[in-house]
Design a protein around this motif. Structure first.
Motif, PDB file in Angstrom:
ATOM      1  N   TYR A  68       0.822  -1.208   0.000  1.00  0.00           N
ATOM      2  CA  TYR A  68       0.000   0.000   0.000  1.00  0.00           C
ATOM      3  C   TYR A  68       0.861   1.266   0.000  1.00  0.00           C
ATOM      4  O   TYR A  68       0.560   2.230  -0.698  1.00  0.00           O
ATOM      5  CB  TYR A  68      -0.943   0.004   1.206  1.00  0.00           C
ATOM      6  CG  TYR A  68      -1.976  -1.087   1.119  1.00  0.00           C
ATOM      7  CD1 TYR A  68      -3.058  -0.981   0.242  1.00  0.00           C
ATOM      8  CD2 TYR A  68      -1.867  -2.247   1.872  1.00  0.00           C
ATOM      9  CE1 TYR A  68      -4.003  -1.991   0.130  1.00  0.00           C
ATOM     10  CE2 TYR A  68      -2.807  -3.265   1.777  1.00  0.00           C
ATOM     11  CZ  TYR A  68      -3.866  -3.122   0.909  1.00  0.00           C
ATOM     12  OH  TYR A  68      -4.790  -4.136   0.799  1.00  0.00           O
ATOM     13  N   LEU A  69       1.934   1.271   0.769  1.00  0.00           N
ATOM     14  CA  LEU A  69       2.775   2.465   0.856  1.00  0.00           C
ATOM     15  C   LEU A  69       3.611   2.669  -0.391  1.00  0.00           C
ATOM     16  O   LEU A  69       3.732   3.780  -0.912  1.00  0.00           O
ATOM     17  CB  LEU A  69       3.676   2.366   2.097  1.00  0.00           C
ATOM     18  CG  LEU A  69       4.572   3.570   2.376  1.00  0.00           C
ATOM     19  CD1 LEU A  69       3.713   4.811   2.640  1.00  0.00           C
ATOM     20  CD2 LEU A  69       5.476   3.296   3.576  1.00  0.00           C
ATOM     21  N   TRP A  70       4.218   1.587  -0.903  1.00  0.00           N
ATOM     22  CA  TRP A  70       5.168   1.690  -2.004  1.00  0.00           C
ATOM     23  C   TRP A  70       4.688   1.060  -3.303  1.00  0.00           C
ATOM     24  O   TRP A  70       5.205   1.390  -4.372  1.00  0.00           O
ATOM     25  CB  TRP A  70       6.496   1.008  -1.628  1.00  0.00           C
ATOM     26  CG  TRP A  70       7.143   1.521  -0.391  1.00  0.00           C
ATOM     27  CD1 TRP A  70       7.219   0.884   0.820  1.00  0.00           C
ATOM     28  CD2 TRP A  70       7.813   2.774  -0.204  1.00  0.00           C
ATOM     29  NE1 TRP A  70       7.896   1.656   1.738  1.00  0.00           N
ATOM     30  CE2 TRP A  70       8.275   2.819   1.127  1.00  0.00           C
ATOM     31  CE3 TRP A  70       8.076   3.854  -1.050  1.00  0.00           C
ATOM     32  CZ2 TRP A  70       8.977   3.904   1.644  1.00  0.00           C
ATOM     33  CZ3 TRP A  70       8.772   4.939  -0.536  1.00  0.00           C
ATOM     34  CH2 TRP A  70       9.219   4.955   0.793  1.00  0.00           C
ATOM     35  N   GLY A  71       3.736   0.132  -3.231  1.00  0.00           N
ATOM     36  CA  GLY A  71       3.477  -0.723  -4.387  1.00  0.00           C
ATOM     37  C   GLY A  71       2.308  -0.368  -5.270  1.00  0.00           C
ATOM     38  O   GLY A  71       2.221  -0.859  -6.397  1.00  0.00           O
ATOM     39  N   ALA A  72       1.390   0.470  -4.781  1.00  0.00           N
ATOM     40  CA  ALA A  72       0.162   0.680  -5.545  1.00  0.00           C
ATOM     41  C   ALA A  72      -0.413   2.062  -5.280  1.00  0.00           C
ATOM     42  O   ALA A  72      -0.153   2.678  -4.248  1.00  0.00           O
ATOM     43  CB  ALA A  72      -0.871  -0.389  -5.181  1.00  0.00           C
ATOM     44  N   ALA A  73      -1.191   2.533  -6.253  1.00  0.00           N
ATOM     45  CA  ALA A  73      -2.015   3.721  -6.074  1.00  0.00           C
ATOM     46  C   ALA A  73      -3.432   3.206  -5.827  1.00  0.00           C
ATOM     47  O   ALA A  73      -4.103   2.752  -6.758  1.00  0.00           O
ATOM     48  CB  ALA A  73      -1.960   4.609  -7.312  1.00  0.00           C
ATOM     49  N   LYS A  74      -3.863   3.244  -4.586  1.00  0.00           N
ATOM     50  CA  LYS A  74      -5.093   2.543  -4.187  1.00  0.00           C
ATOM     51  C   LYS A  74      -6.334   3.017  -4.946  1.00  0.00           C
ATOM     52  O   LYS A  74      -7.214   2.227  -5.260  1.00  0.00           O
ATOM     53  CB  LYS A  74      -5.314   2.690  -2.679  1.00  0.00           C
ATOM     54  CG  LYS A  74      -4.368   1.880  -1.824  1.00  0.00           C
ATOM     55  CD  LYS A  74      -4.838   1.796  -0.391  1.00  0.00           C
ATOM     56  CE  LYS A  74      -4.707   3.118   0.322  1.00  0.00           C
ATOM     57  NZ  LYS A  74      -5.036   2.994   1.765  1.00  0.00           N
ATOM     58  N   GLU A  75      -6.404   4.308  -5.234  1.00  0.00           N
ATOM     59  CA  GLU A  75      -7.616   4.832  -5.872  1.00  0.00           C
ATOM     60  C   GLU A  75      -7.596   4.664  -7.389  1.00  0.00           C
ATOM     61  O   GLU A  75      -8.628   4.820  -8.045  1.00  0.00           O
ATOM     62  CB  GLU A  75      -7.806   6.303  -5.492  1.00  0.00           C
ATOM     63  CG  GLU A  75      -8.088   6.490  -4.004  1.00  0.00           C
ATOM     64  CD  GLU A  75      -8.353   7.930  -3.629  1.00  0.00           C
ATOM     65  OE1 GLU A  75      -8.396   8.781  -4.539  1.00  0.00           O
ATOM     66  OE2 GLU A  75      -8.505   8.202  -2.426  1.00  0.00           O
TER      67      GLU A  75
ATOM     68  N   ASP B 122      -4.166   1.155 -14.557  1.00  0.00           N
ATOM     69  CA  ASP B 122      -3.173   2.181 -14.229  1.00  0.00           C
ATOM     70  C   ASP B 122      -2.101   1.635 -13.295  1.00  0.00           C
ATOM     71  O   ASP B 122      -0.917   1.955 -13.428  1.00  0.00           O
ATOM     72  CB  ASP B 122      -3.856   3.390 -13.584  1.00  0.00           C
ATOM     73  CG  ASP B 122      -4.714   4.162 -14.581  1.00  0.00           C
ATOM     74  OD1 ASP B 122      -4.486   3.990 -15.796  1.00  0.00           O
ATOM     75  OD2 ASP B 122      -5.600   4.913 -14.156  1.00  0.00           O
ATOM     76  N   ASN B 123      -2.504   0.805 -12.321  1.00  0.00           N
ATOM     77  CA  ASN B 123      -1.526   0.229 -11.400  1.00  0.00           C
ATOM     78  C   ASN B 123      -0.582  -0.726 -12.121  1.00  0.00           C
ATOM     79  O   ASN B 123       0.611  -0.769 -11.824  1.00  0.00           O
ATOM     80  CB  ASN B 123      -2.239  -0.491 -10.256  1.00  0.00           C
ATOM     81  CG  ASN B 123      -2.545   0.427  -9.096  1.00  0.00           C
ATOM     82  OD1 ASN B 123      -1.671   0.764  -8.313  1.00  0.00           O
ATOM     83  ND2 ASN B 123      -3.796   0.870  -9.013  1.00  0.00           N
ATOM     84  N   MET B 124      -1.108  -1.474 -13.063  1.00  0.00           N
ATOM     85  CA  MET B 124      -0.284  -2.433 -13.794  1.00  0.00           C
ATOM     86  C   MET B 124       0.705  -1.729 -14.726  1.00  0.00           C
ATOM     87  O   MET B 124       1.817  -2.207 -14.942  1.00  0.00           O
ATOM     88  CB  MET B 124      -1.203  -3.357 -14.600  1.00  0.00           C
ATOM     89  CG  MET B 124      -0.505  -4.555 -15.199  1.00  0.00           C
ATOM     90  SD  MET B 124      -0.096  -5.785 -13.957  1.00  0.00           S
ATOM     91  CE  MET B 124       0.866  -6.918 -14.952  1.00  0.00           C
ATOM     92  N   MET B 125       0.309  -0.572 -15.250  1.00  0.00           N
ATOM     93  CA  MET B 125       1.109   0.082 -16.278  1.00  0.00           C
ATOM     94  C   MET B 125       1.951   1.238 -15.753  1.00  0.00           C
ATOM     95  O   MET B 125       2.620   1.915 -16.537  1.00  0.00           O
ATOM     96  CB  MET B 125       0.180   0.617 -17.391  1.00  0.00           C
ATOM     97  CG  MET B 125      -0.663  -0.441 -18.078  1.00  0.00           C
ATOM     98  SD  MET B 125       0.308  -1.817 -18.739  1.00  0.00           S
ATOM     99  CE  MET B 125       1.378  -0.941 -19.867  1.00  0.00           C
TER     100      MET B 125
ATOM    101  N   GLN C   8      -1.466  -7.971  -3.899  1.00  0.00           N
ATOM    102  CA  GLN C   8      -0.092  -8.477  -3.908  1.00  0.00           C
ATOM    103  C   GLN C   8       0.189  -9.234  -5.202  1.00  0.00           C
ATOM    104  O   GLN C   8       1.262  -9.098  -5.799  1.00  0.00           O
ATOM    105  CB  GLN C   8       0.141  -9.383  -2.698  1.00  0.00           C
ATOM    106  CG  GLN C   8       1.580  -9.858  -2.529  1.00  0.00           C
ATOM    107  CD  GLN C   8       2.506  -8.774  -2.040  1.00  0.00           C
ATOM    108  OE1 GLN C   8       2.056  -7.756  -1.523  1.00  0.00           O
ATOM    109  NE2 GLN C   8       3.796  -8.959  -2.210  1.00  0.00           N
ATOM    110  N   LYS C   9      -0.770 -10.022  -5.661  1.00  0.00           N
ATOM    111  CA  LYS C   9      -0.589 -10.775  -6.911  1.00  0.00           C
ATOM    112  C   LYS C   9      -0.486  -9.835  -8.107  1.00  0.00           C
ATOM    113  O   LYS C   9       0.295 -10.083  -9.037  1.00  0.00           O
ATOM    114  CB  LYS C   9      -1.733 -11.780  -7.095  1.00  0.00           C
ATOM    115  CG  LYS C   9      -1.671 -12.963  -6.147  1.00  0.00           C
ATOM    116  CD  LYS C   9      -2.693 -14.042  -6.510  1.00  0.00           C
ATOM    117  CE  LYS C   9      -4.056 -13.758  -5.983  1.00  0.00           C
ATOM    118  NZ  LYS C   9      -5.007 -14.863  -6.208  1.00  0.00           N
ATOM    119  N   LEU C  10      -1.253  -8.750  -8.087  1.00  0.00           N
ATOM    120  CA  LEU C  10      -1.186  -7.774  -9.181  1.00  0.00           C
ATOM    121  C   LEU C  10       0.200  -7.122  -9.242  1.00  0.00           C
ATOM    122  O   LEU C  10       0.786  -6.996 -10.319  1.00  0.00           O
ATOM    123  CB  LEU C  10      -2.263  -6.702  -8.987  1.00  0.00           C
ATOM    124  CG  LEU C  10      -2.343  -5.661 -10.112  1.00  0.00           C
ATOM    125  CD1 LEU C  10      -3.075  -6.247 -11.316  1.00  0.00           C
ATOM    126  CD2 LEU C  10      -3.037  -4.387  -9.635  1.00  0.00           C
TER     127      LEU C  10
END
Length: 501
Positions: free
Chosen positions: A340-347, A352-355, A406-408
């Motif tokens: 959550y802190l480093w790995g993804a943009a939650k919103e 967008d998160n994958m790319m 986490q899998k994403l």
């Protein structure tokens, strides 16, 4: 029987998160619920806690049918829930967090002293060591979890639902939590434990219910089952054993020499003369109790924090104190330790998160114009390959379970096909089927001649995947083992500050 859920079904449109699920809990029992990510575990408990309403089915408390419309009703019925992601106010003290909404008063004013005294007495009663005047946000994760448990105890809960309580804990904190749960049961409490970790189920649970695709595949007495049977019920097949094949090692891809890092605030040494290398065709593991320099090592390699001394070389180029982008462009991919802190943009959505670091690749853009059709096809294929359970790739990442997010992230970083992968806690919070798949992907990357640095608090993961293992203690490398000579006993001694002489 203390509580019973009968034929609970929860539908979202045509999708059934829970399908005719029945579950019961006895007084002073620990009943575990296990299953893969998306099996319906948390949804079932959210209905018991009043955060969701069943499409059909009934809930009975002490034999009486109840309509639990919201958490306040659940609390009145003696049911409390500790969520996977803590719901604390970081600037508040521990006592203020525990008594929130139920503050003791002196006249019309909040009685701080009484709150602190009551929380201290409650913690002592249930054997939980805390200082009620400490600031919650400054406390270690293990203490924060105790605060969450104390909150529901302060509200008078007799039934405590714990959702993945050990997902972010160190091995020592896990042991302390399990001791606390046993004490709670001795004091008359009953516990529902949602977890992926079968060793913890076998150690502490009285019974276990297994969910797969929203349905119950078995309810067993723990003493009459084993991890292998539970695994089969969870994933519907036998798990594979993936030993490390022997392959020839190539050139150094990552070389860290004598790096040192100090805290700007305190001046404390965080990394002390750390030296290690990772070559083509090997997985190097870093073992250590959380807080012994692993996070700082990650930051030094990835460019998230500067080093005071020493060098970091990646793929033949000096990357010491370079920017994150420069280091990424040199061939680094990174599964971060905190999704959550480093790995993804939650919103942002899954696309967008994958790319987020791949949008500029020629496969996905031309002259600055994104190839949206190719992008969506790639994301859909990745989601399917890594079994990320979602209704749509346009779904916001915040609506994924922790394990599916986490899998994403693992899919995004592993599929970059870079010469070097820094995998920090790559299977944190994922189920055993997903863990098996991610392990396969890491081994395949290693077998293809790439280099992997694996940092994990799970010793079993380190031992299973690593060609070589370094042990960190208080910011130093205190031991190195090859795959054949590494053992849990040897690593544990060094992780605790001892020696193997």
């Amino acid at each position: 029987m203390l509580l019973e859920l009968k034929d609970i079904t929860k539908k979202y449109g045509d999708f059934k998160a829970n399908d005719q699920v029945s579950f019961s809990l006895n007084k002073q029992e620990i009943h575990a619920i296990v299953g893969e990510n998306g099996a319906g575990k948390t949804t079932l408990m959210r209905m018991l806690y009043g955060m969701e309403k069943p499409t059909s089915g009934d809930i009975f408390i002490n034999g009486k049918k109840q309509n639990i419309d919201n958490p306040n009703i659940a609390i009145e019925l003696g049911i409390g829930m500790v969520h996977q992601h803590f719901m604390l106010f970081p600037p508040f003290t521990i006592a203020e967090n525990v008594v929130f909404h139920h503050e003791p008063k002196k006249g019309w004013r909040y009685d701080r002293k009484k709150a602190a005294d009551e929380v201290a007495q409650l913690a002592e009663k249930f054997g939980m060591k805390i200082n009620p005047l400490d600031i919650a946000g400054d406390a270690p994760v293990g203490i924060q979890q105790r605060v969450e448990i104390l909150k529901v105890l302060y509200q008078g809960a007799d039934v405590i639902i714990l959702d993945e309580p050990t997902a972010v804990l160190t091995p020592l904190e896990v042991k302390e939590l399990l001791v606390s749960l046993r004490e709670l049961v001795k004091m008359g409490k009953s516990i529902i434990l949602i977890t992926h970790k079968l060793n913890e189920v076998m150690e502490i649970a009285d019974r276990v219910t297994v969910l797969r695709d929203g349905k119950v595949t078995g309810t067993l007495t723990t003493k009459d089952t084993n991890p292998e049977e539970l695994s089969r019920l969870m994933v519907g097949r036998e798990l594979k054993n993936n030993p490390l094949p022997s392959i020839e090692k190539g050139n150094e891809i990552l070389s860290i020499k004598n790096i040192e890092m100090t805290s700007k605030k305190s001046g404390k040494t965080l990394l002390d003369d750390v030296t290690l290398q990772v070559r083509q065709g090997e997985i190097v593991g870093i073992a250590g109790v959380s807080g012994n320099g692993q996070s700082e090592l990650i930051q030094a390699i990835t460019g998230l924090a500067p080093v005071n001394k020493g060098s970091v070389t990646l793929n033949g180029a000096d990357m010491t104190n370079r920017s994150v982008k420069q280091i990424r462009d040199q061939g680094l991919s990174h599964i971060p330790e905190d999704r959550y802190l480093w790995g993804a943009a939650k919103e942002a959505n899954l696309v967008d998160n994958m790319m987020m670091t791949d949008y500029a690749k020629p496969a996905f853009q031309k002259a600055g114009v994104l190839k949206l059709k190719e992008i969506r096809r790639y994301v859909a294929e990745s989601v399917k390959k890594f079994n990320v359970k979602t209704t749509s790739i346009d779904t916001s990442a915040q609506f994924l379970s922790g394990g599916n997010l986490q899998k994403l992230i693992a899919a995004r970083e592993i599929q970059k096909n870079t010469p070097f992968l820094l995998a920090a806690e790559p299977t944190r919070g994922v189920d055993i089927g997903a863990m098996e798949f991610i392990h396969e992907q890491l081994i395949e990357k290693r077998n293809n001649g790439d280099a992997v640095l694996l940092i994990s608090s799970e010793l079993s993961e380190i031992l299973a995947l690593s060609d070589r293992v370094f042990v960190m203690y208080e910011g130093k490398i205190v031991g190195e083992f090859d795959h054949q000579n590494a053992s849990e006993e040897k690593l544990s001694i060094l992780m605790a500050g001892g020696n193997n002489e």
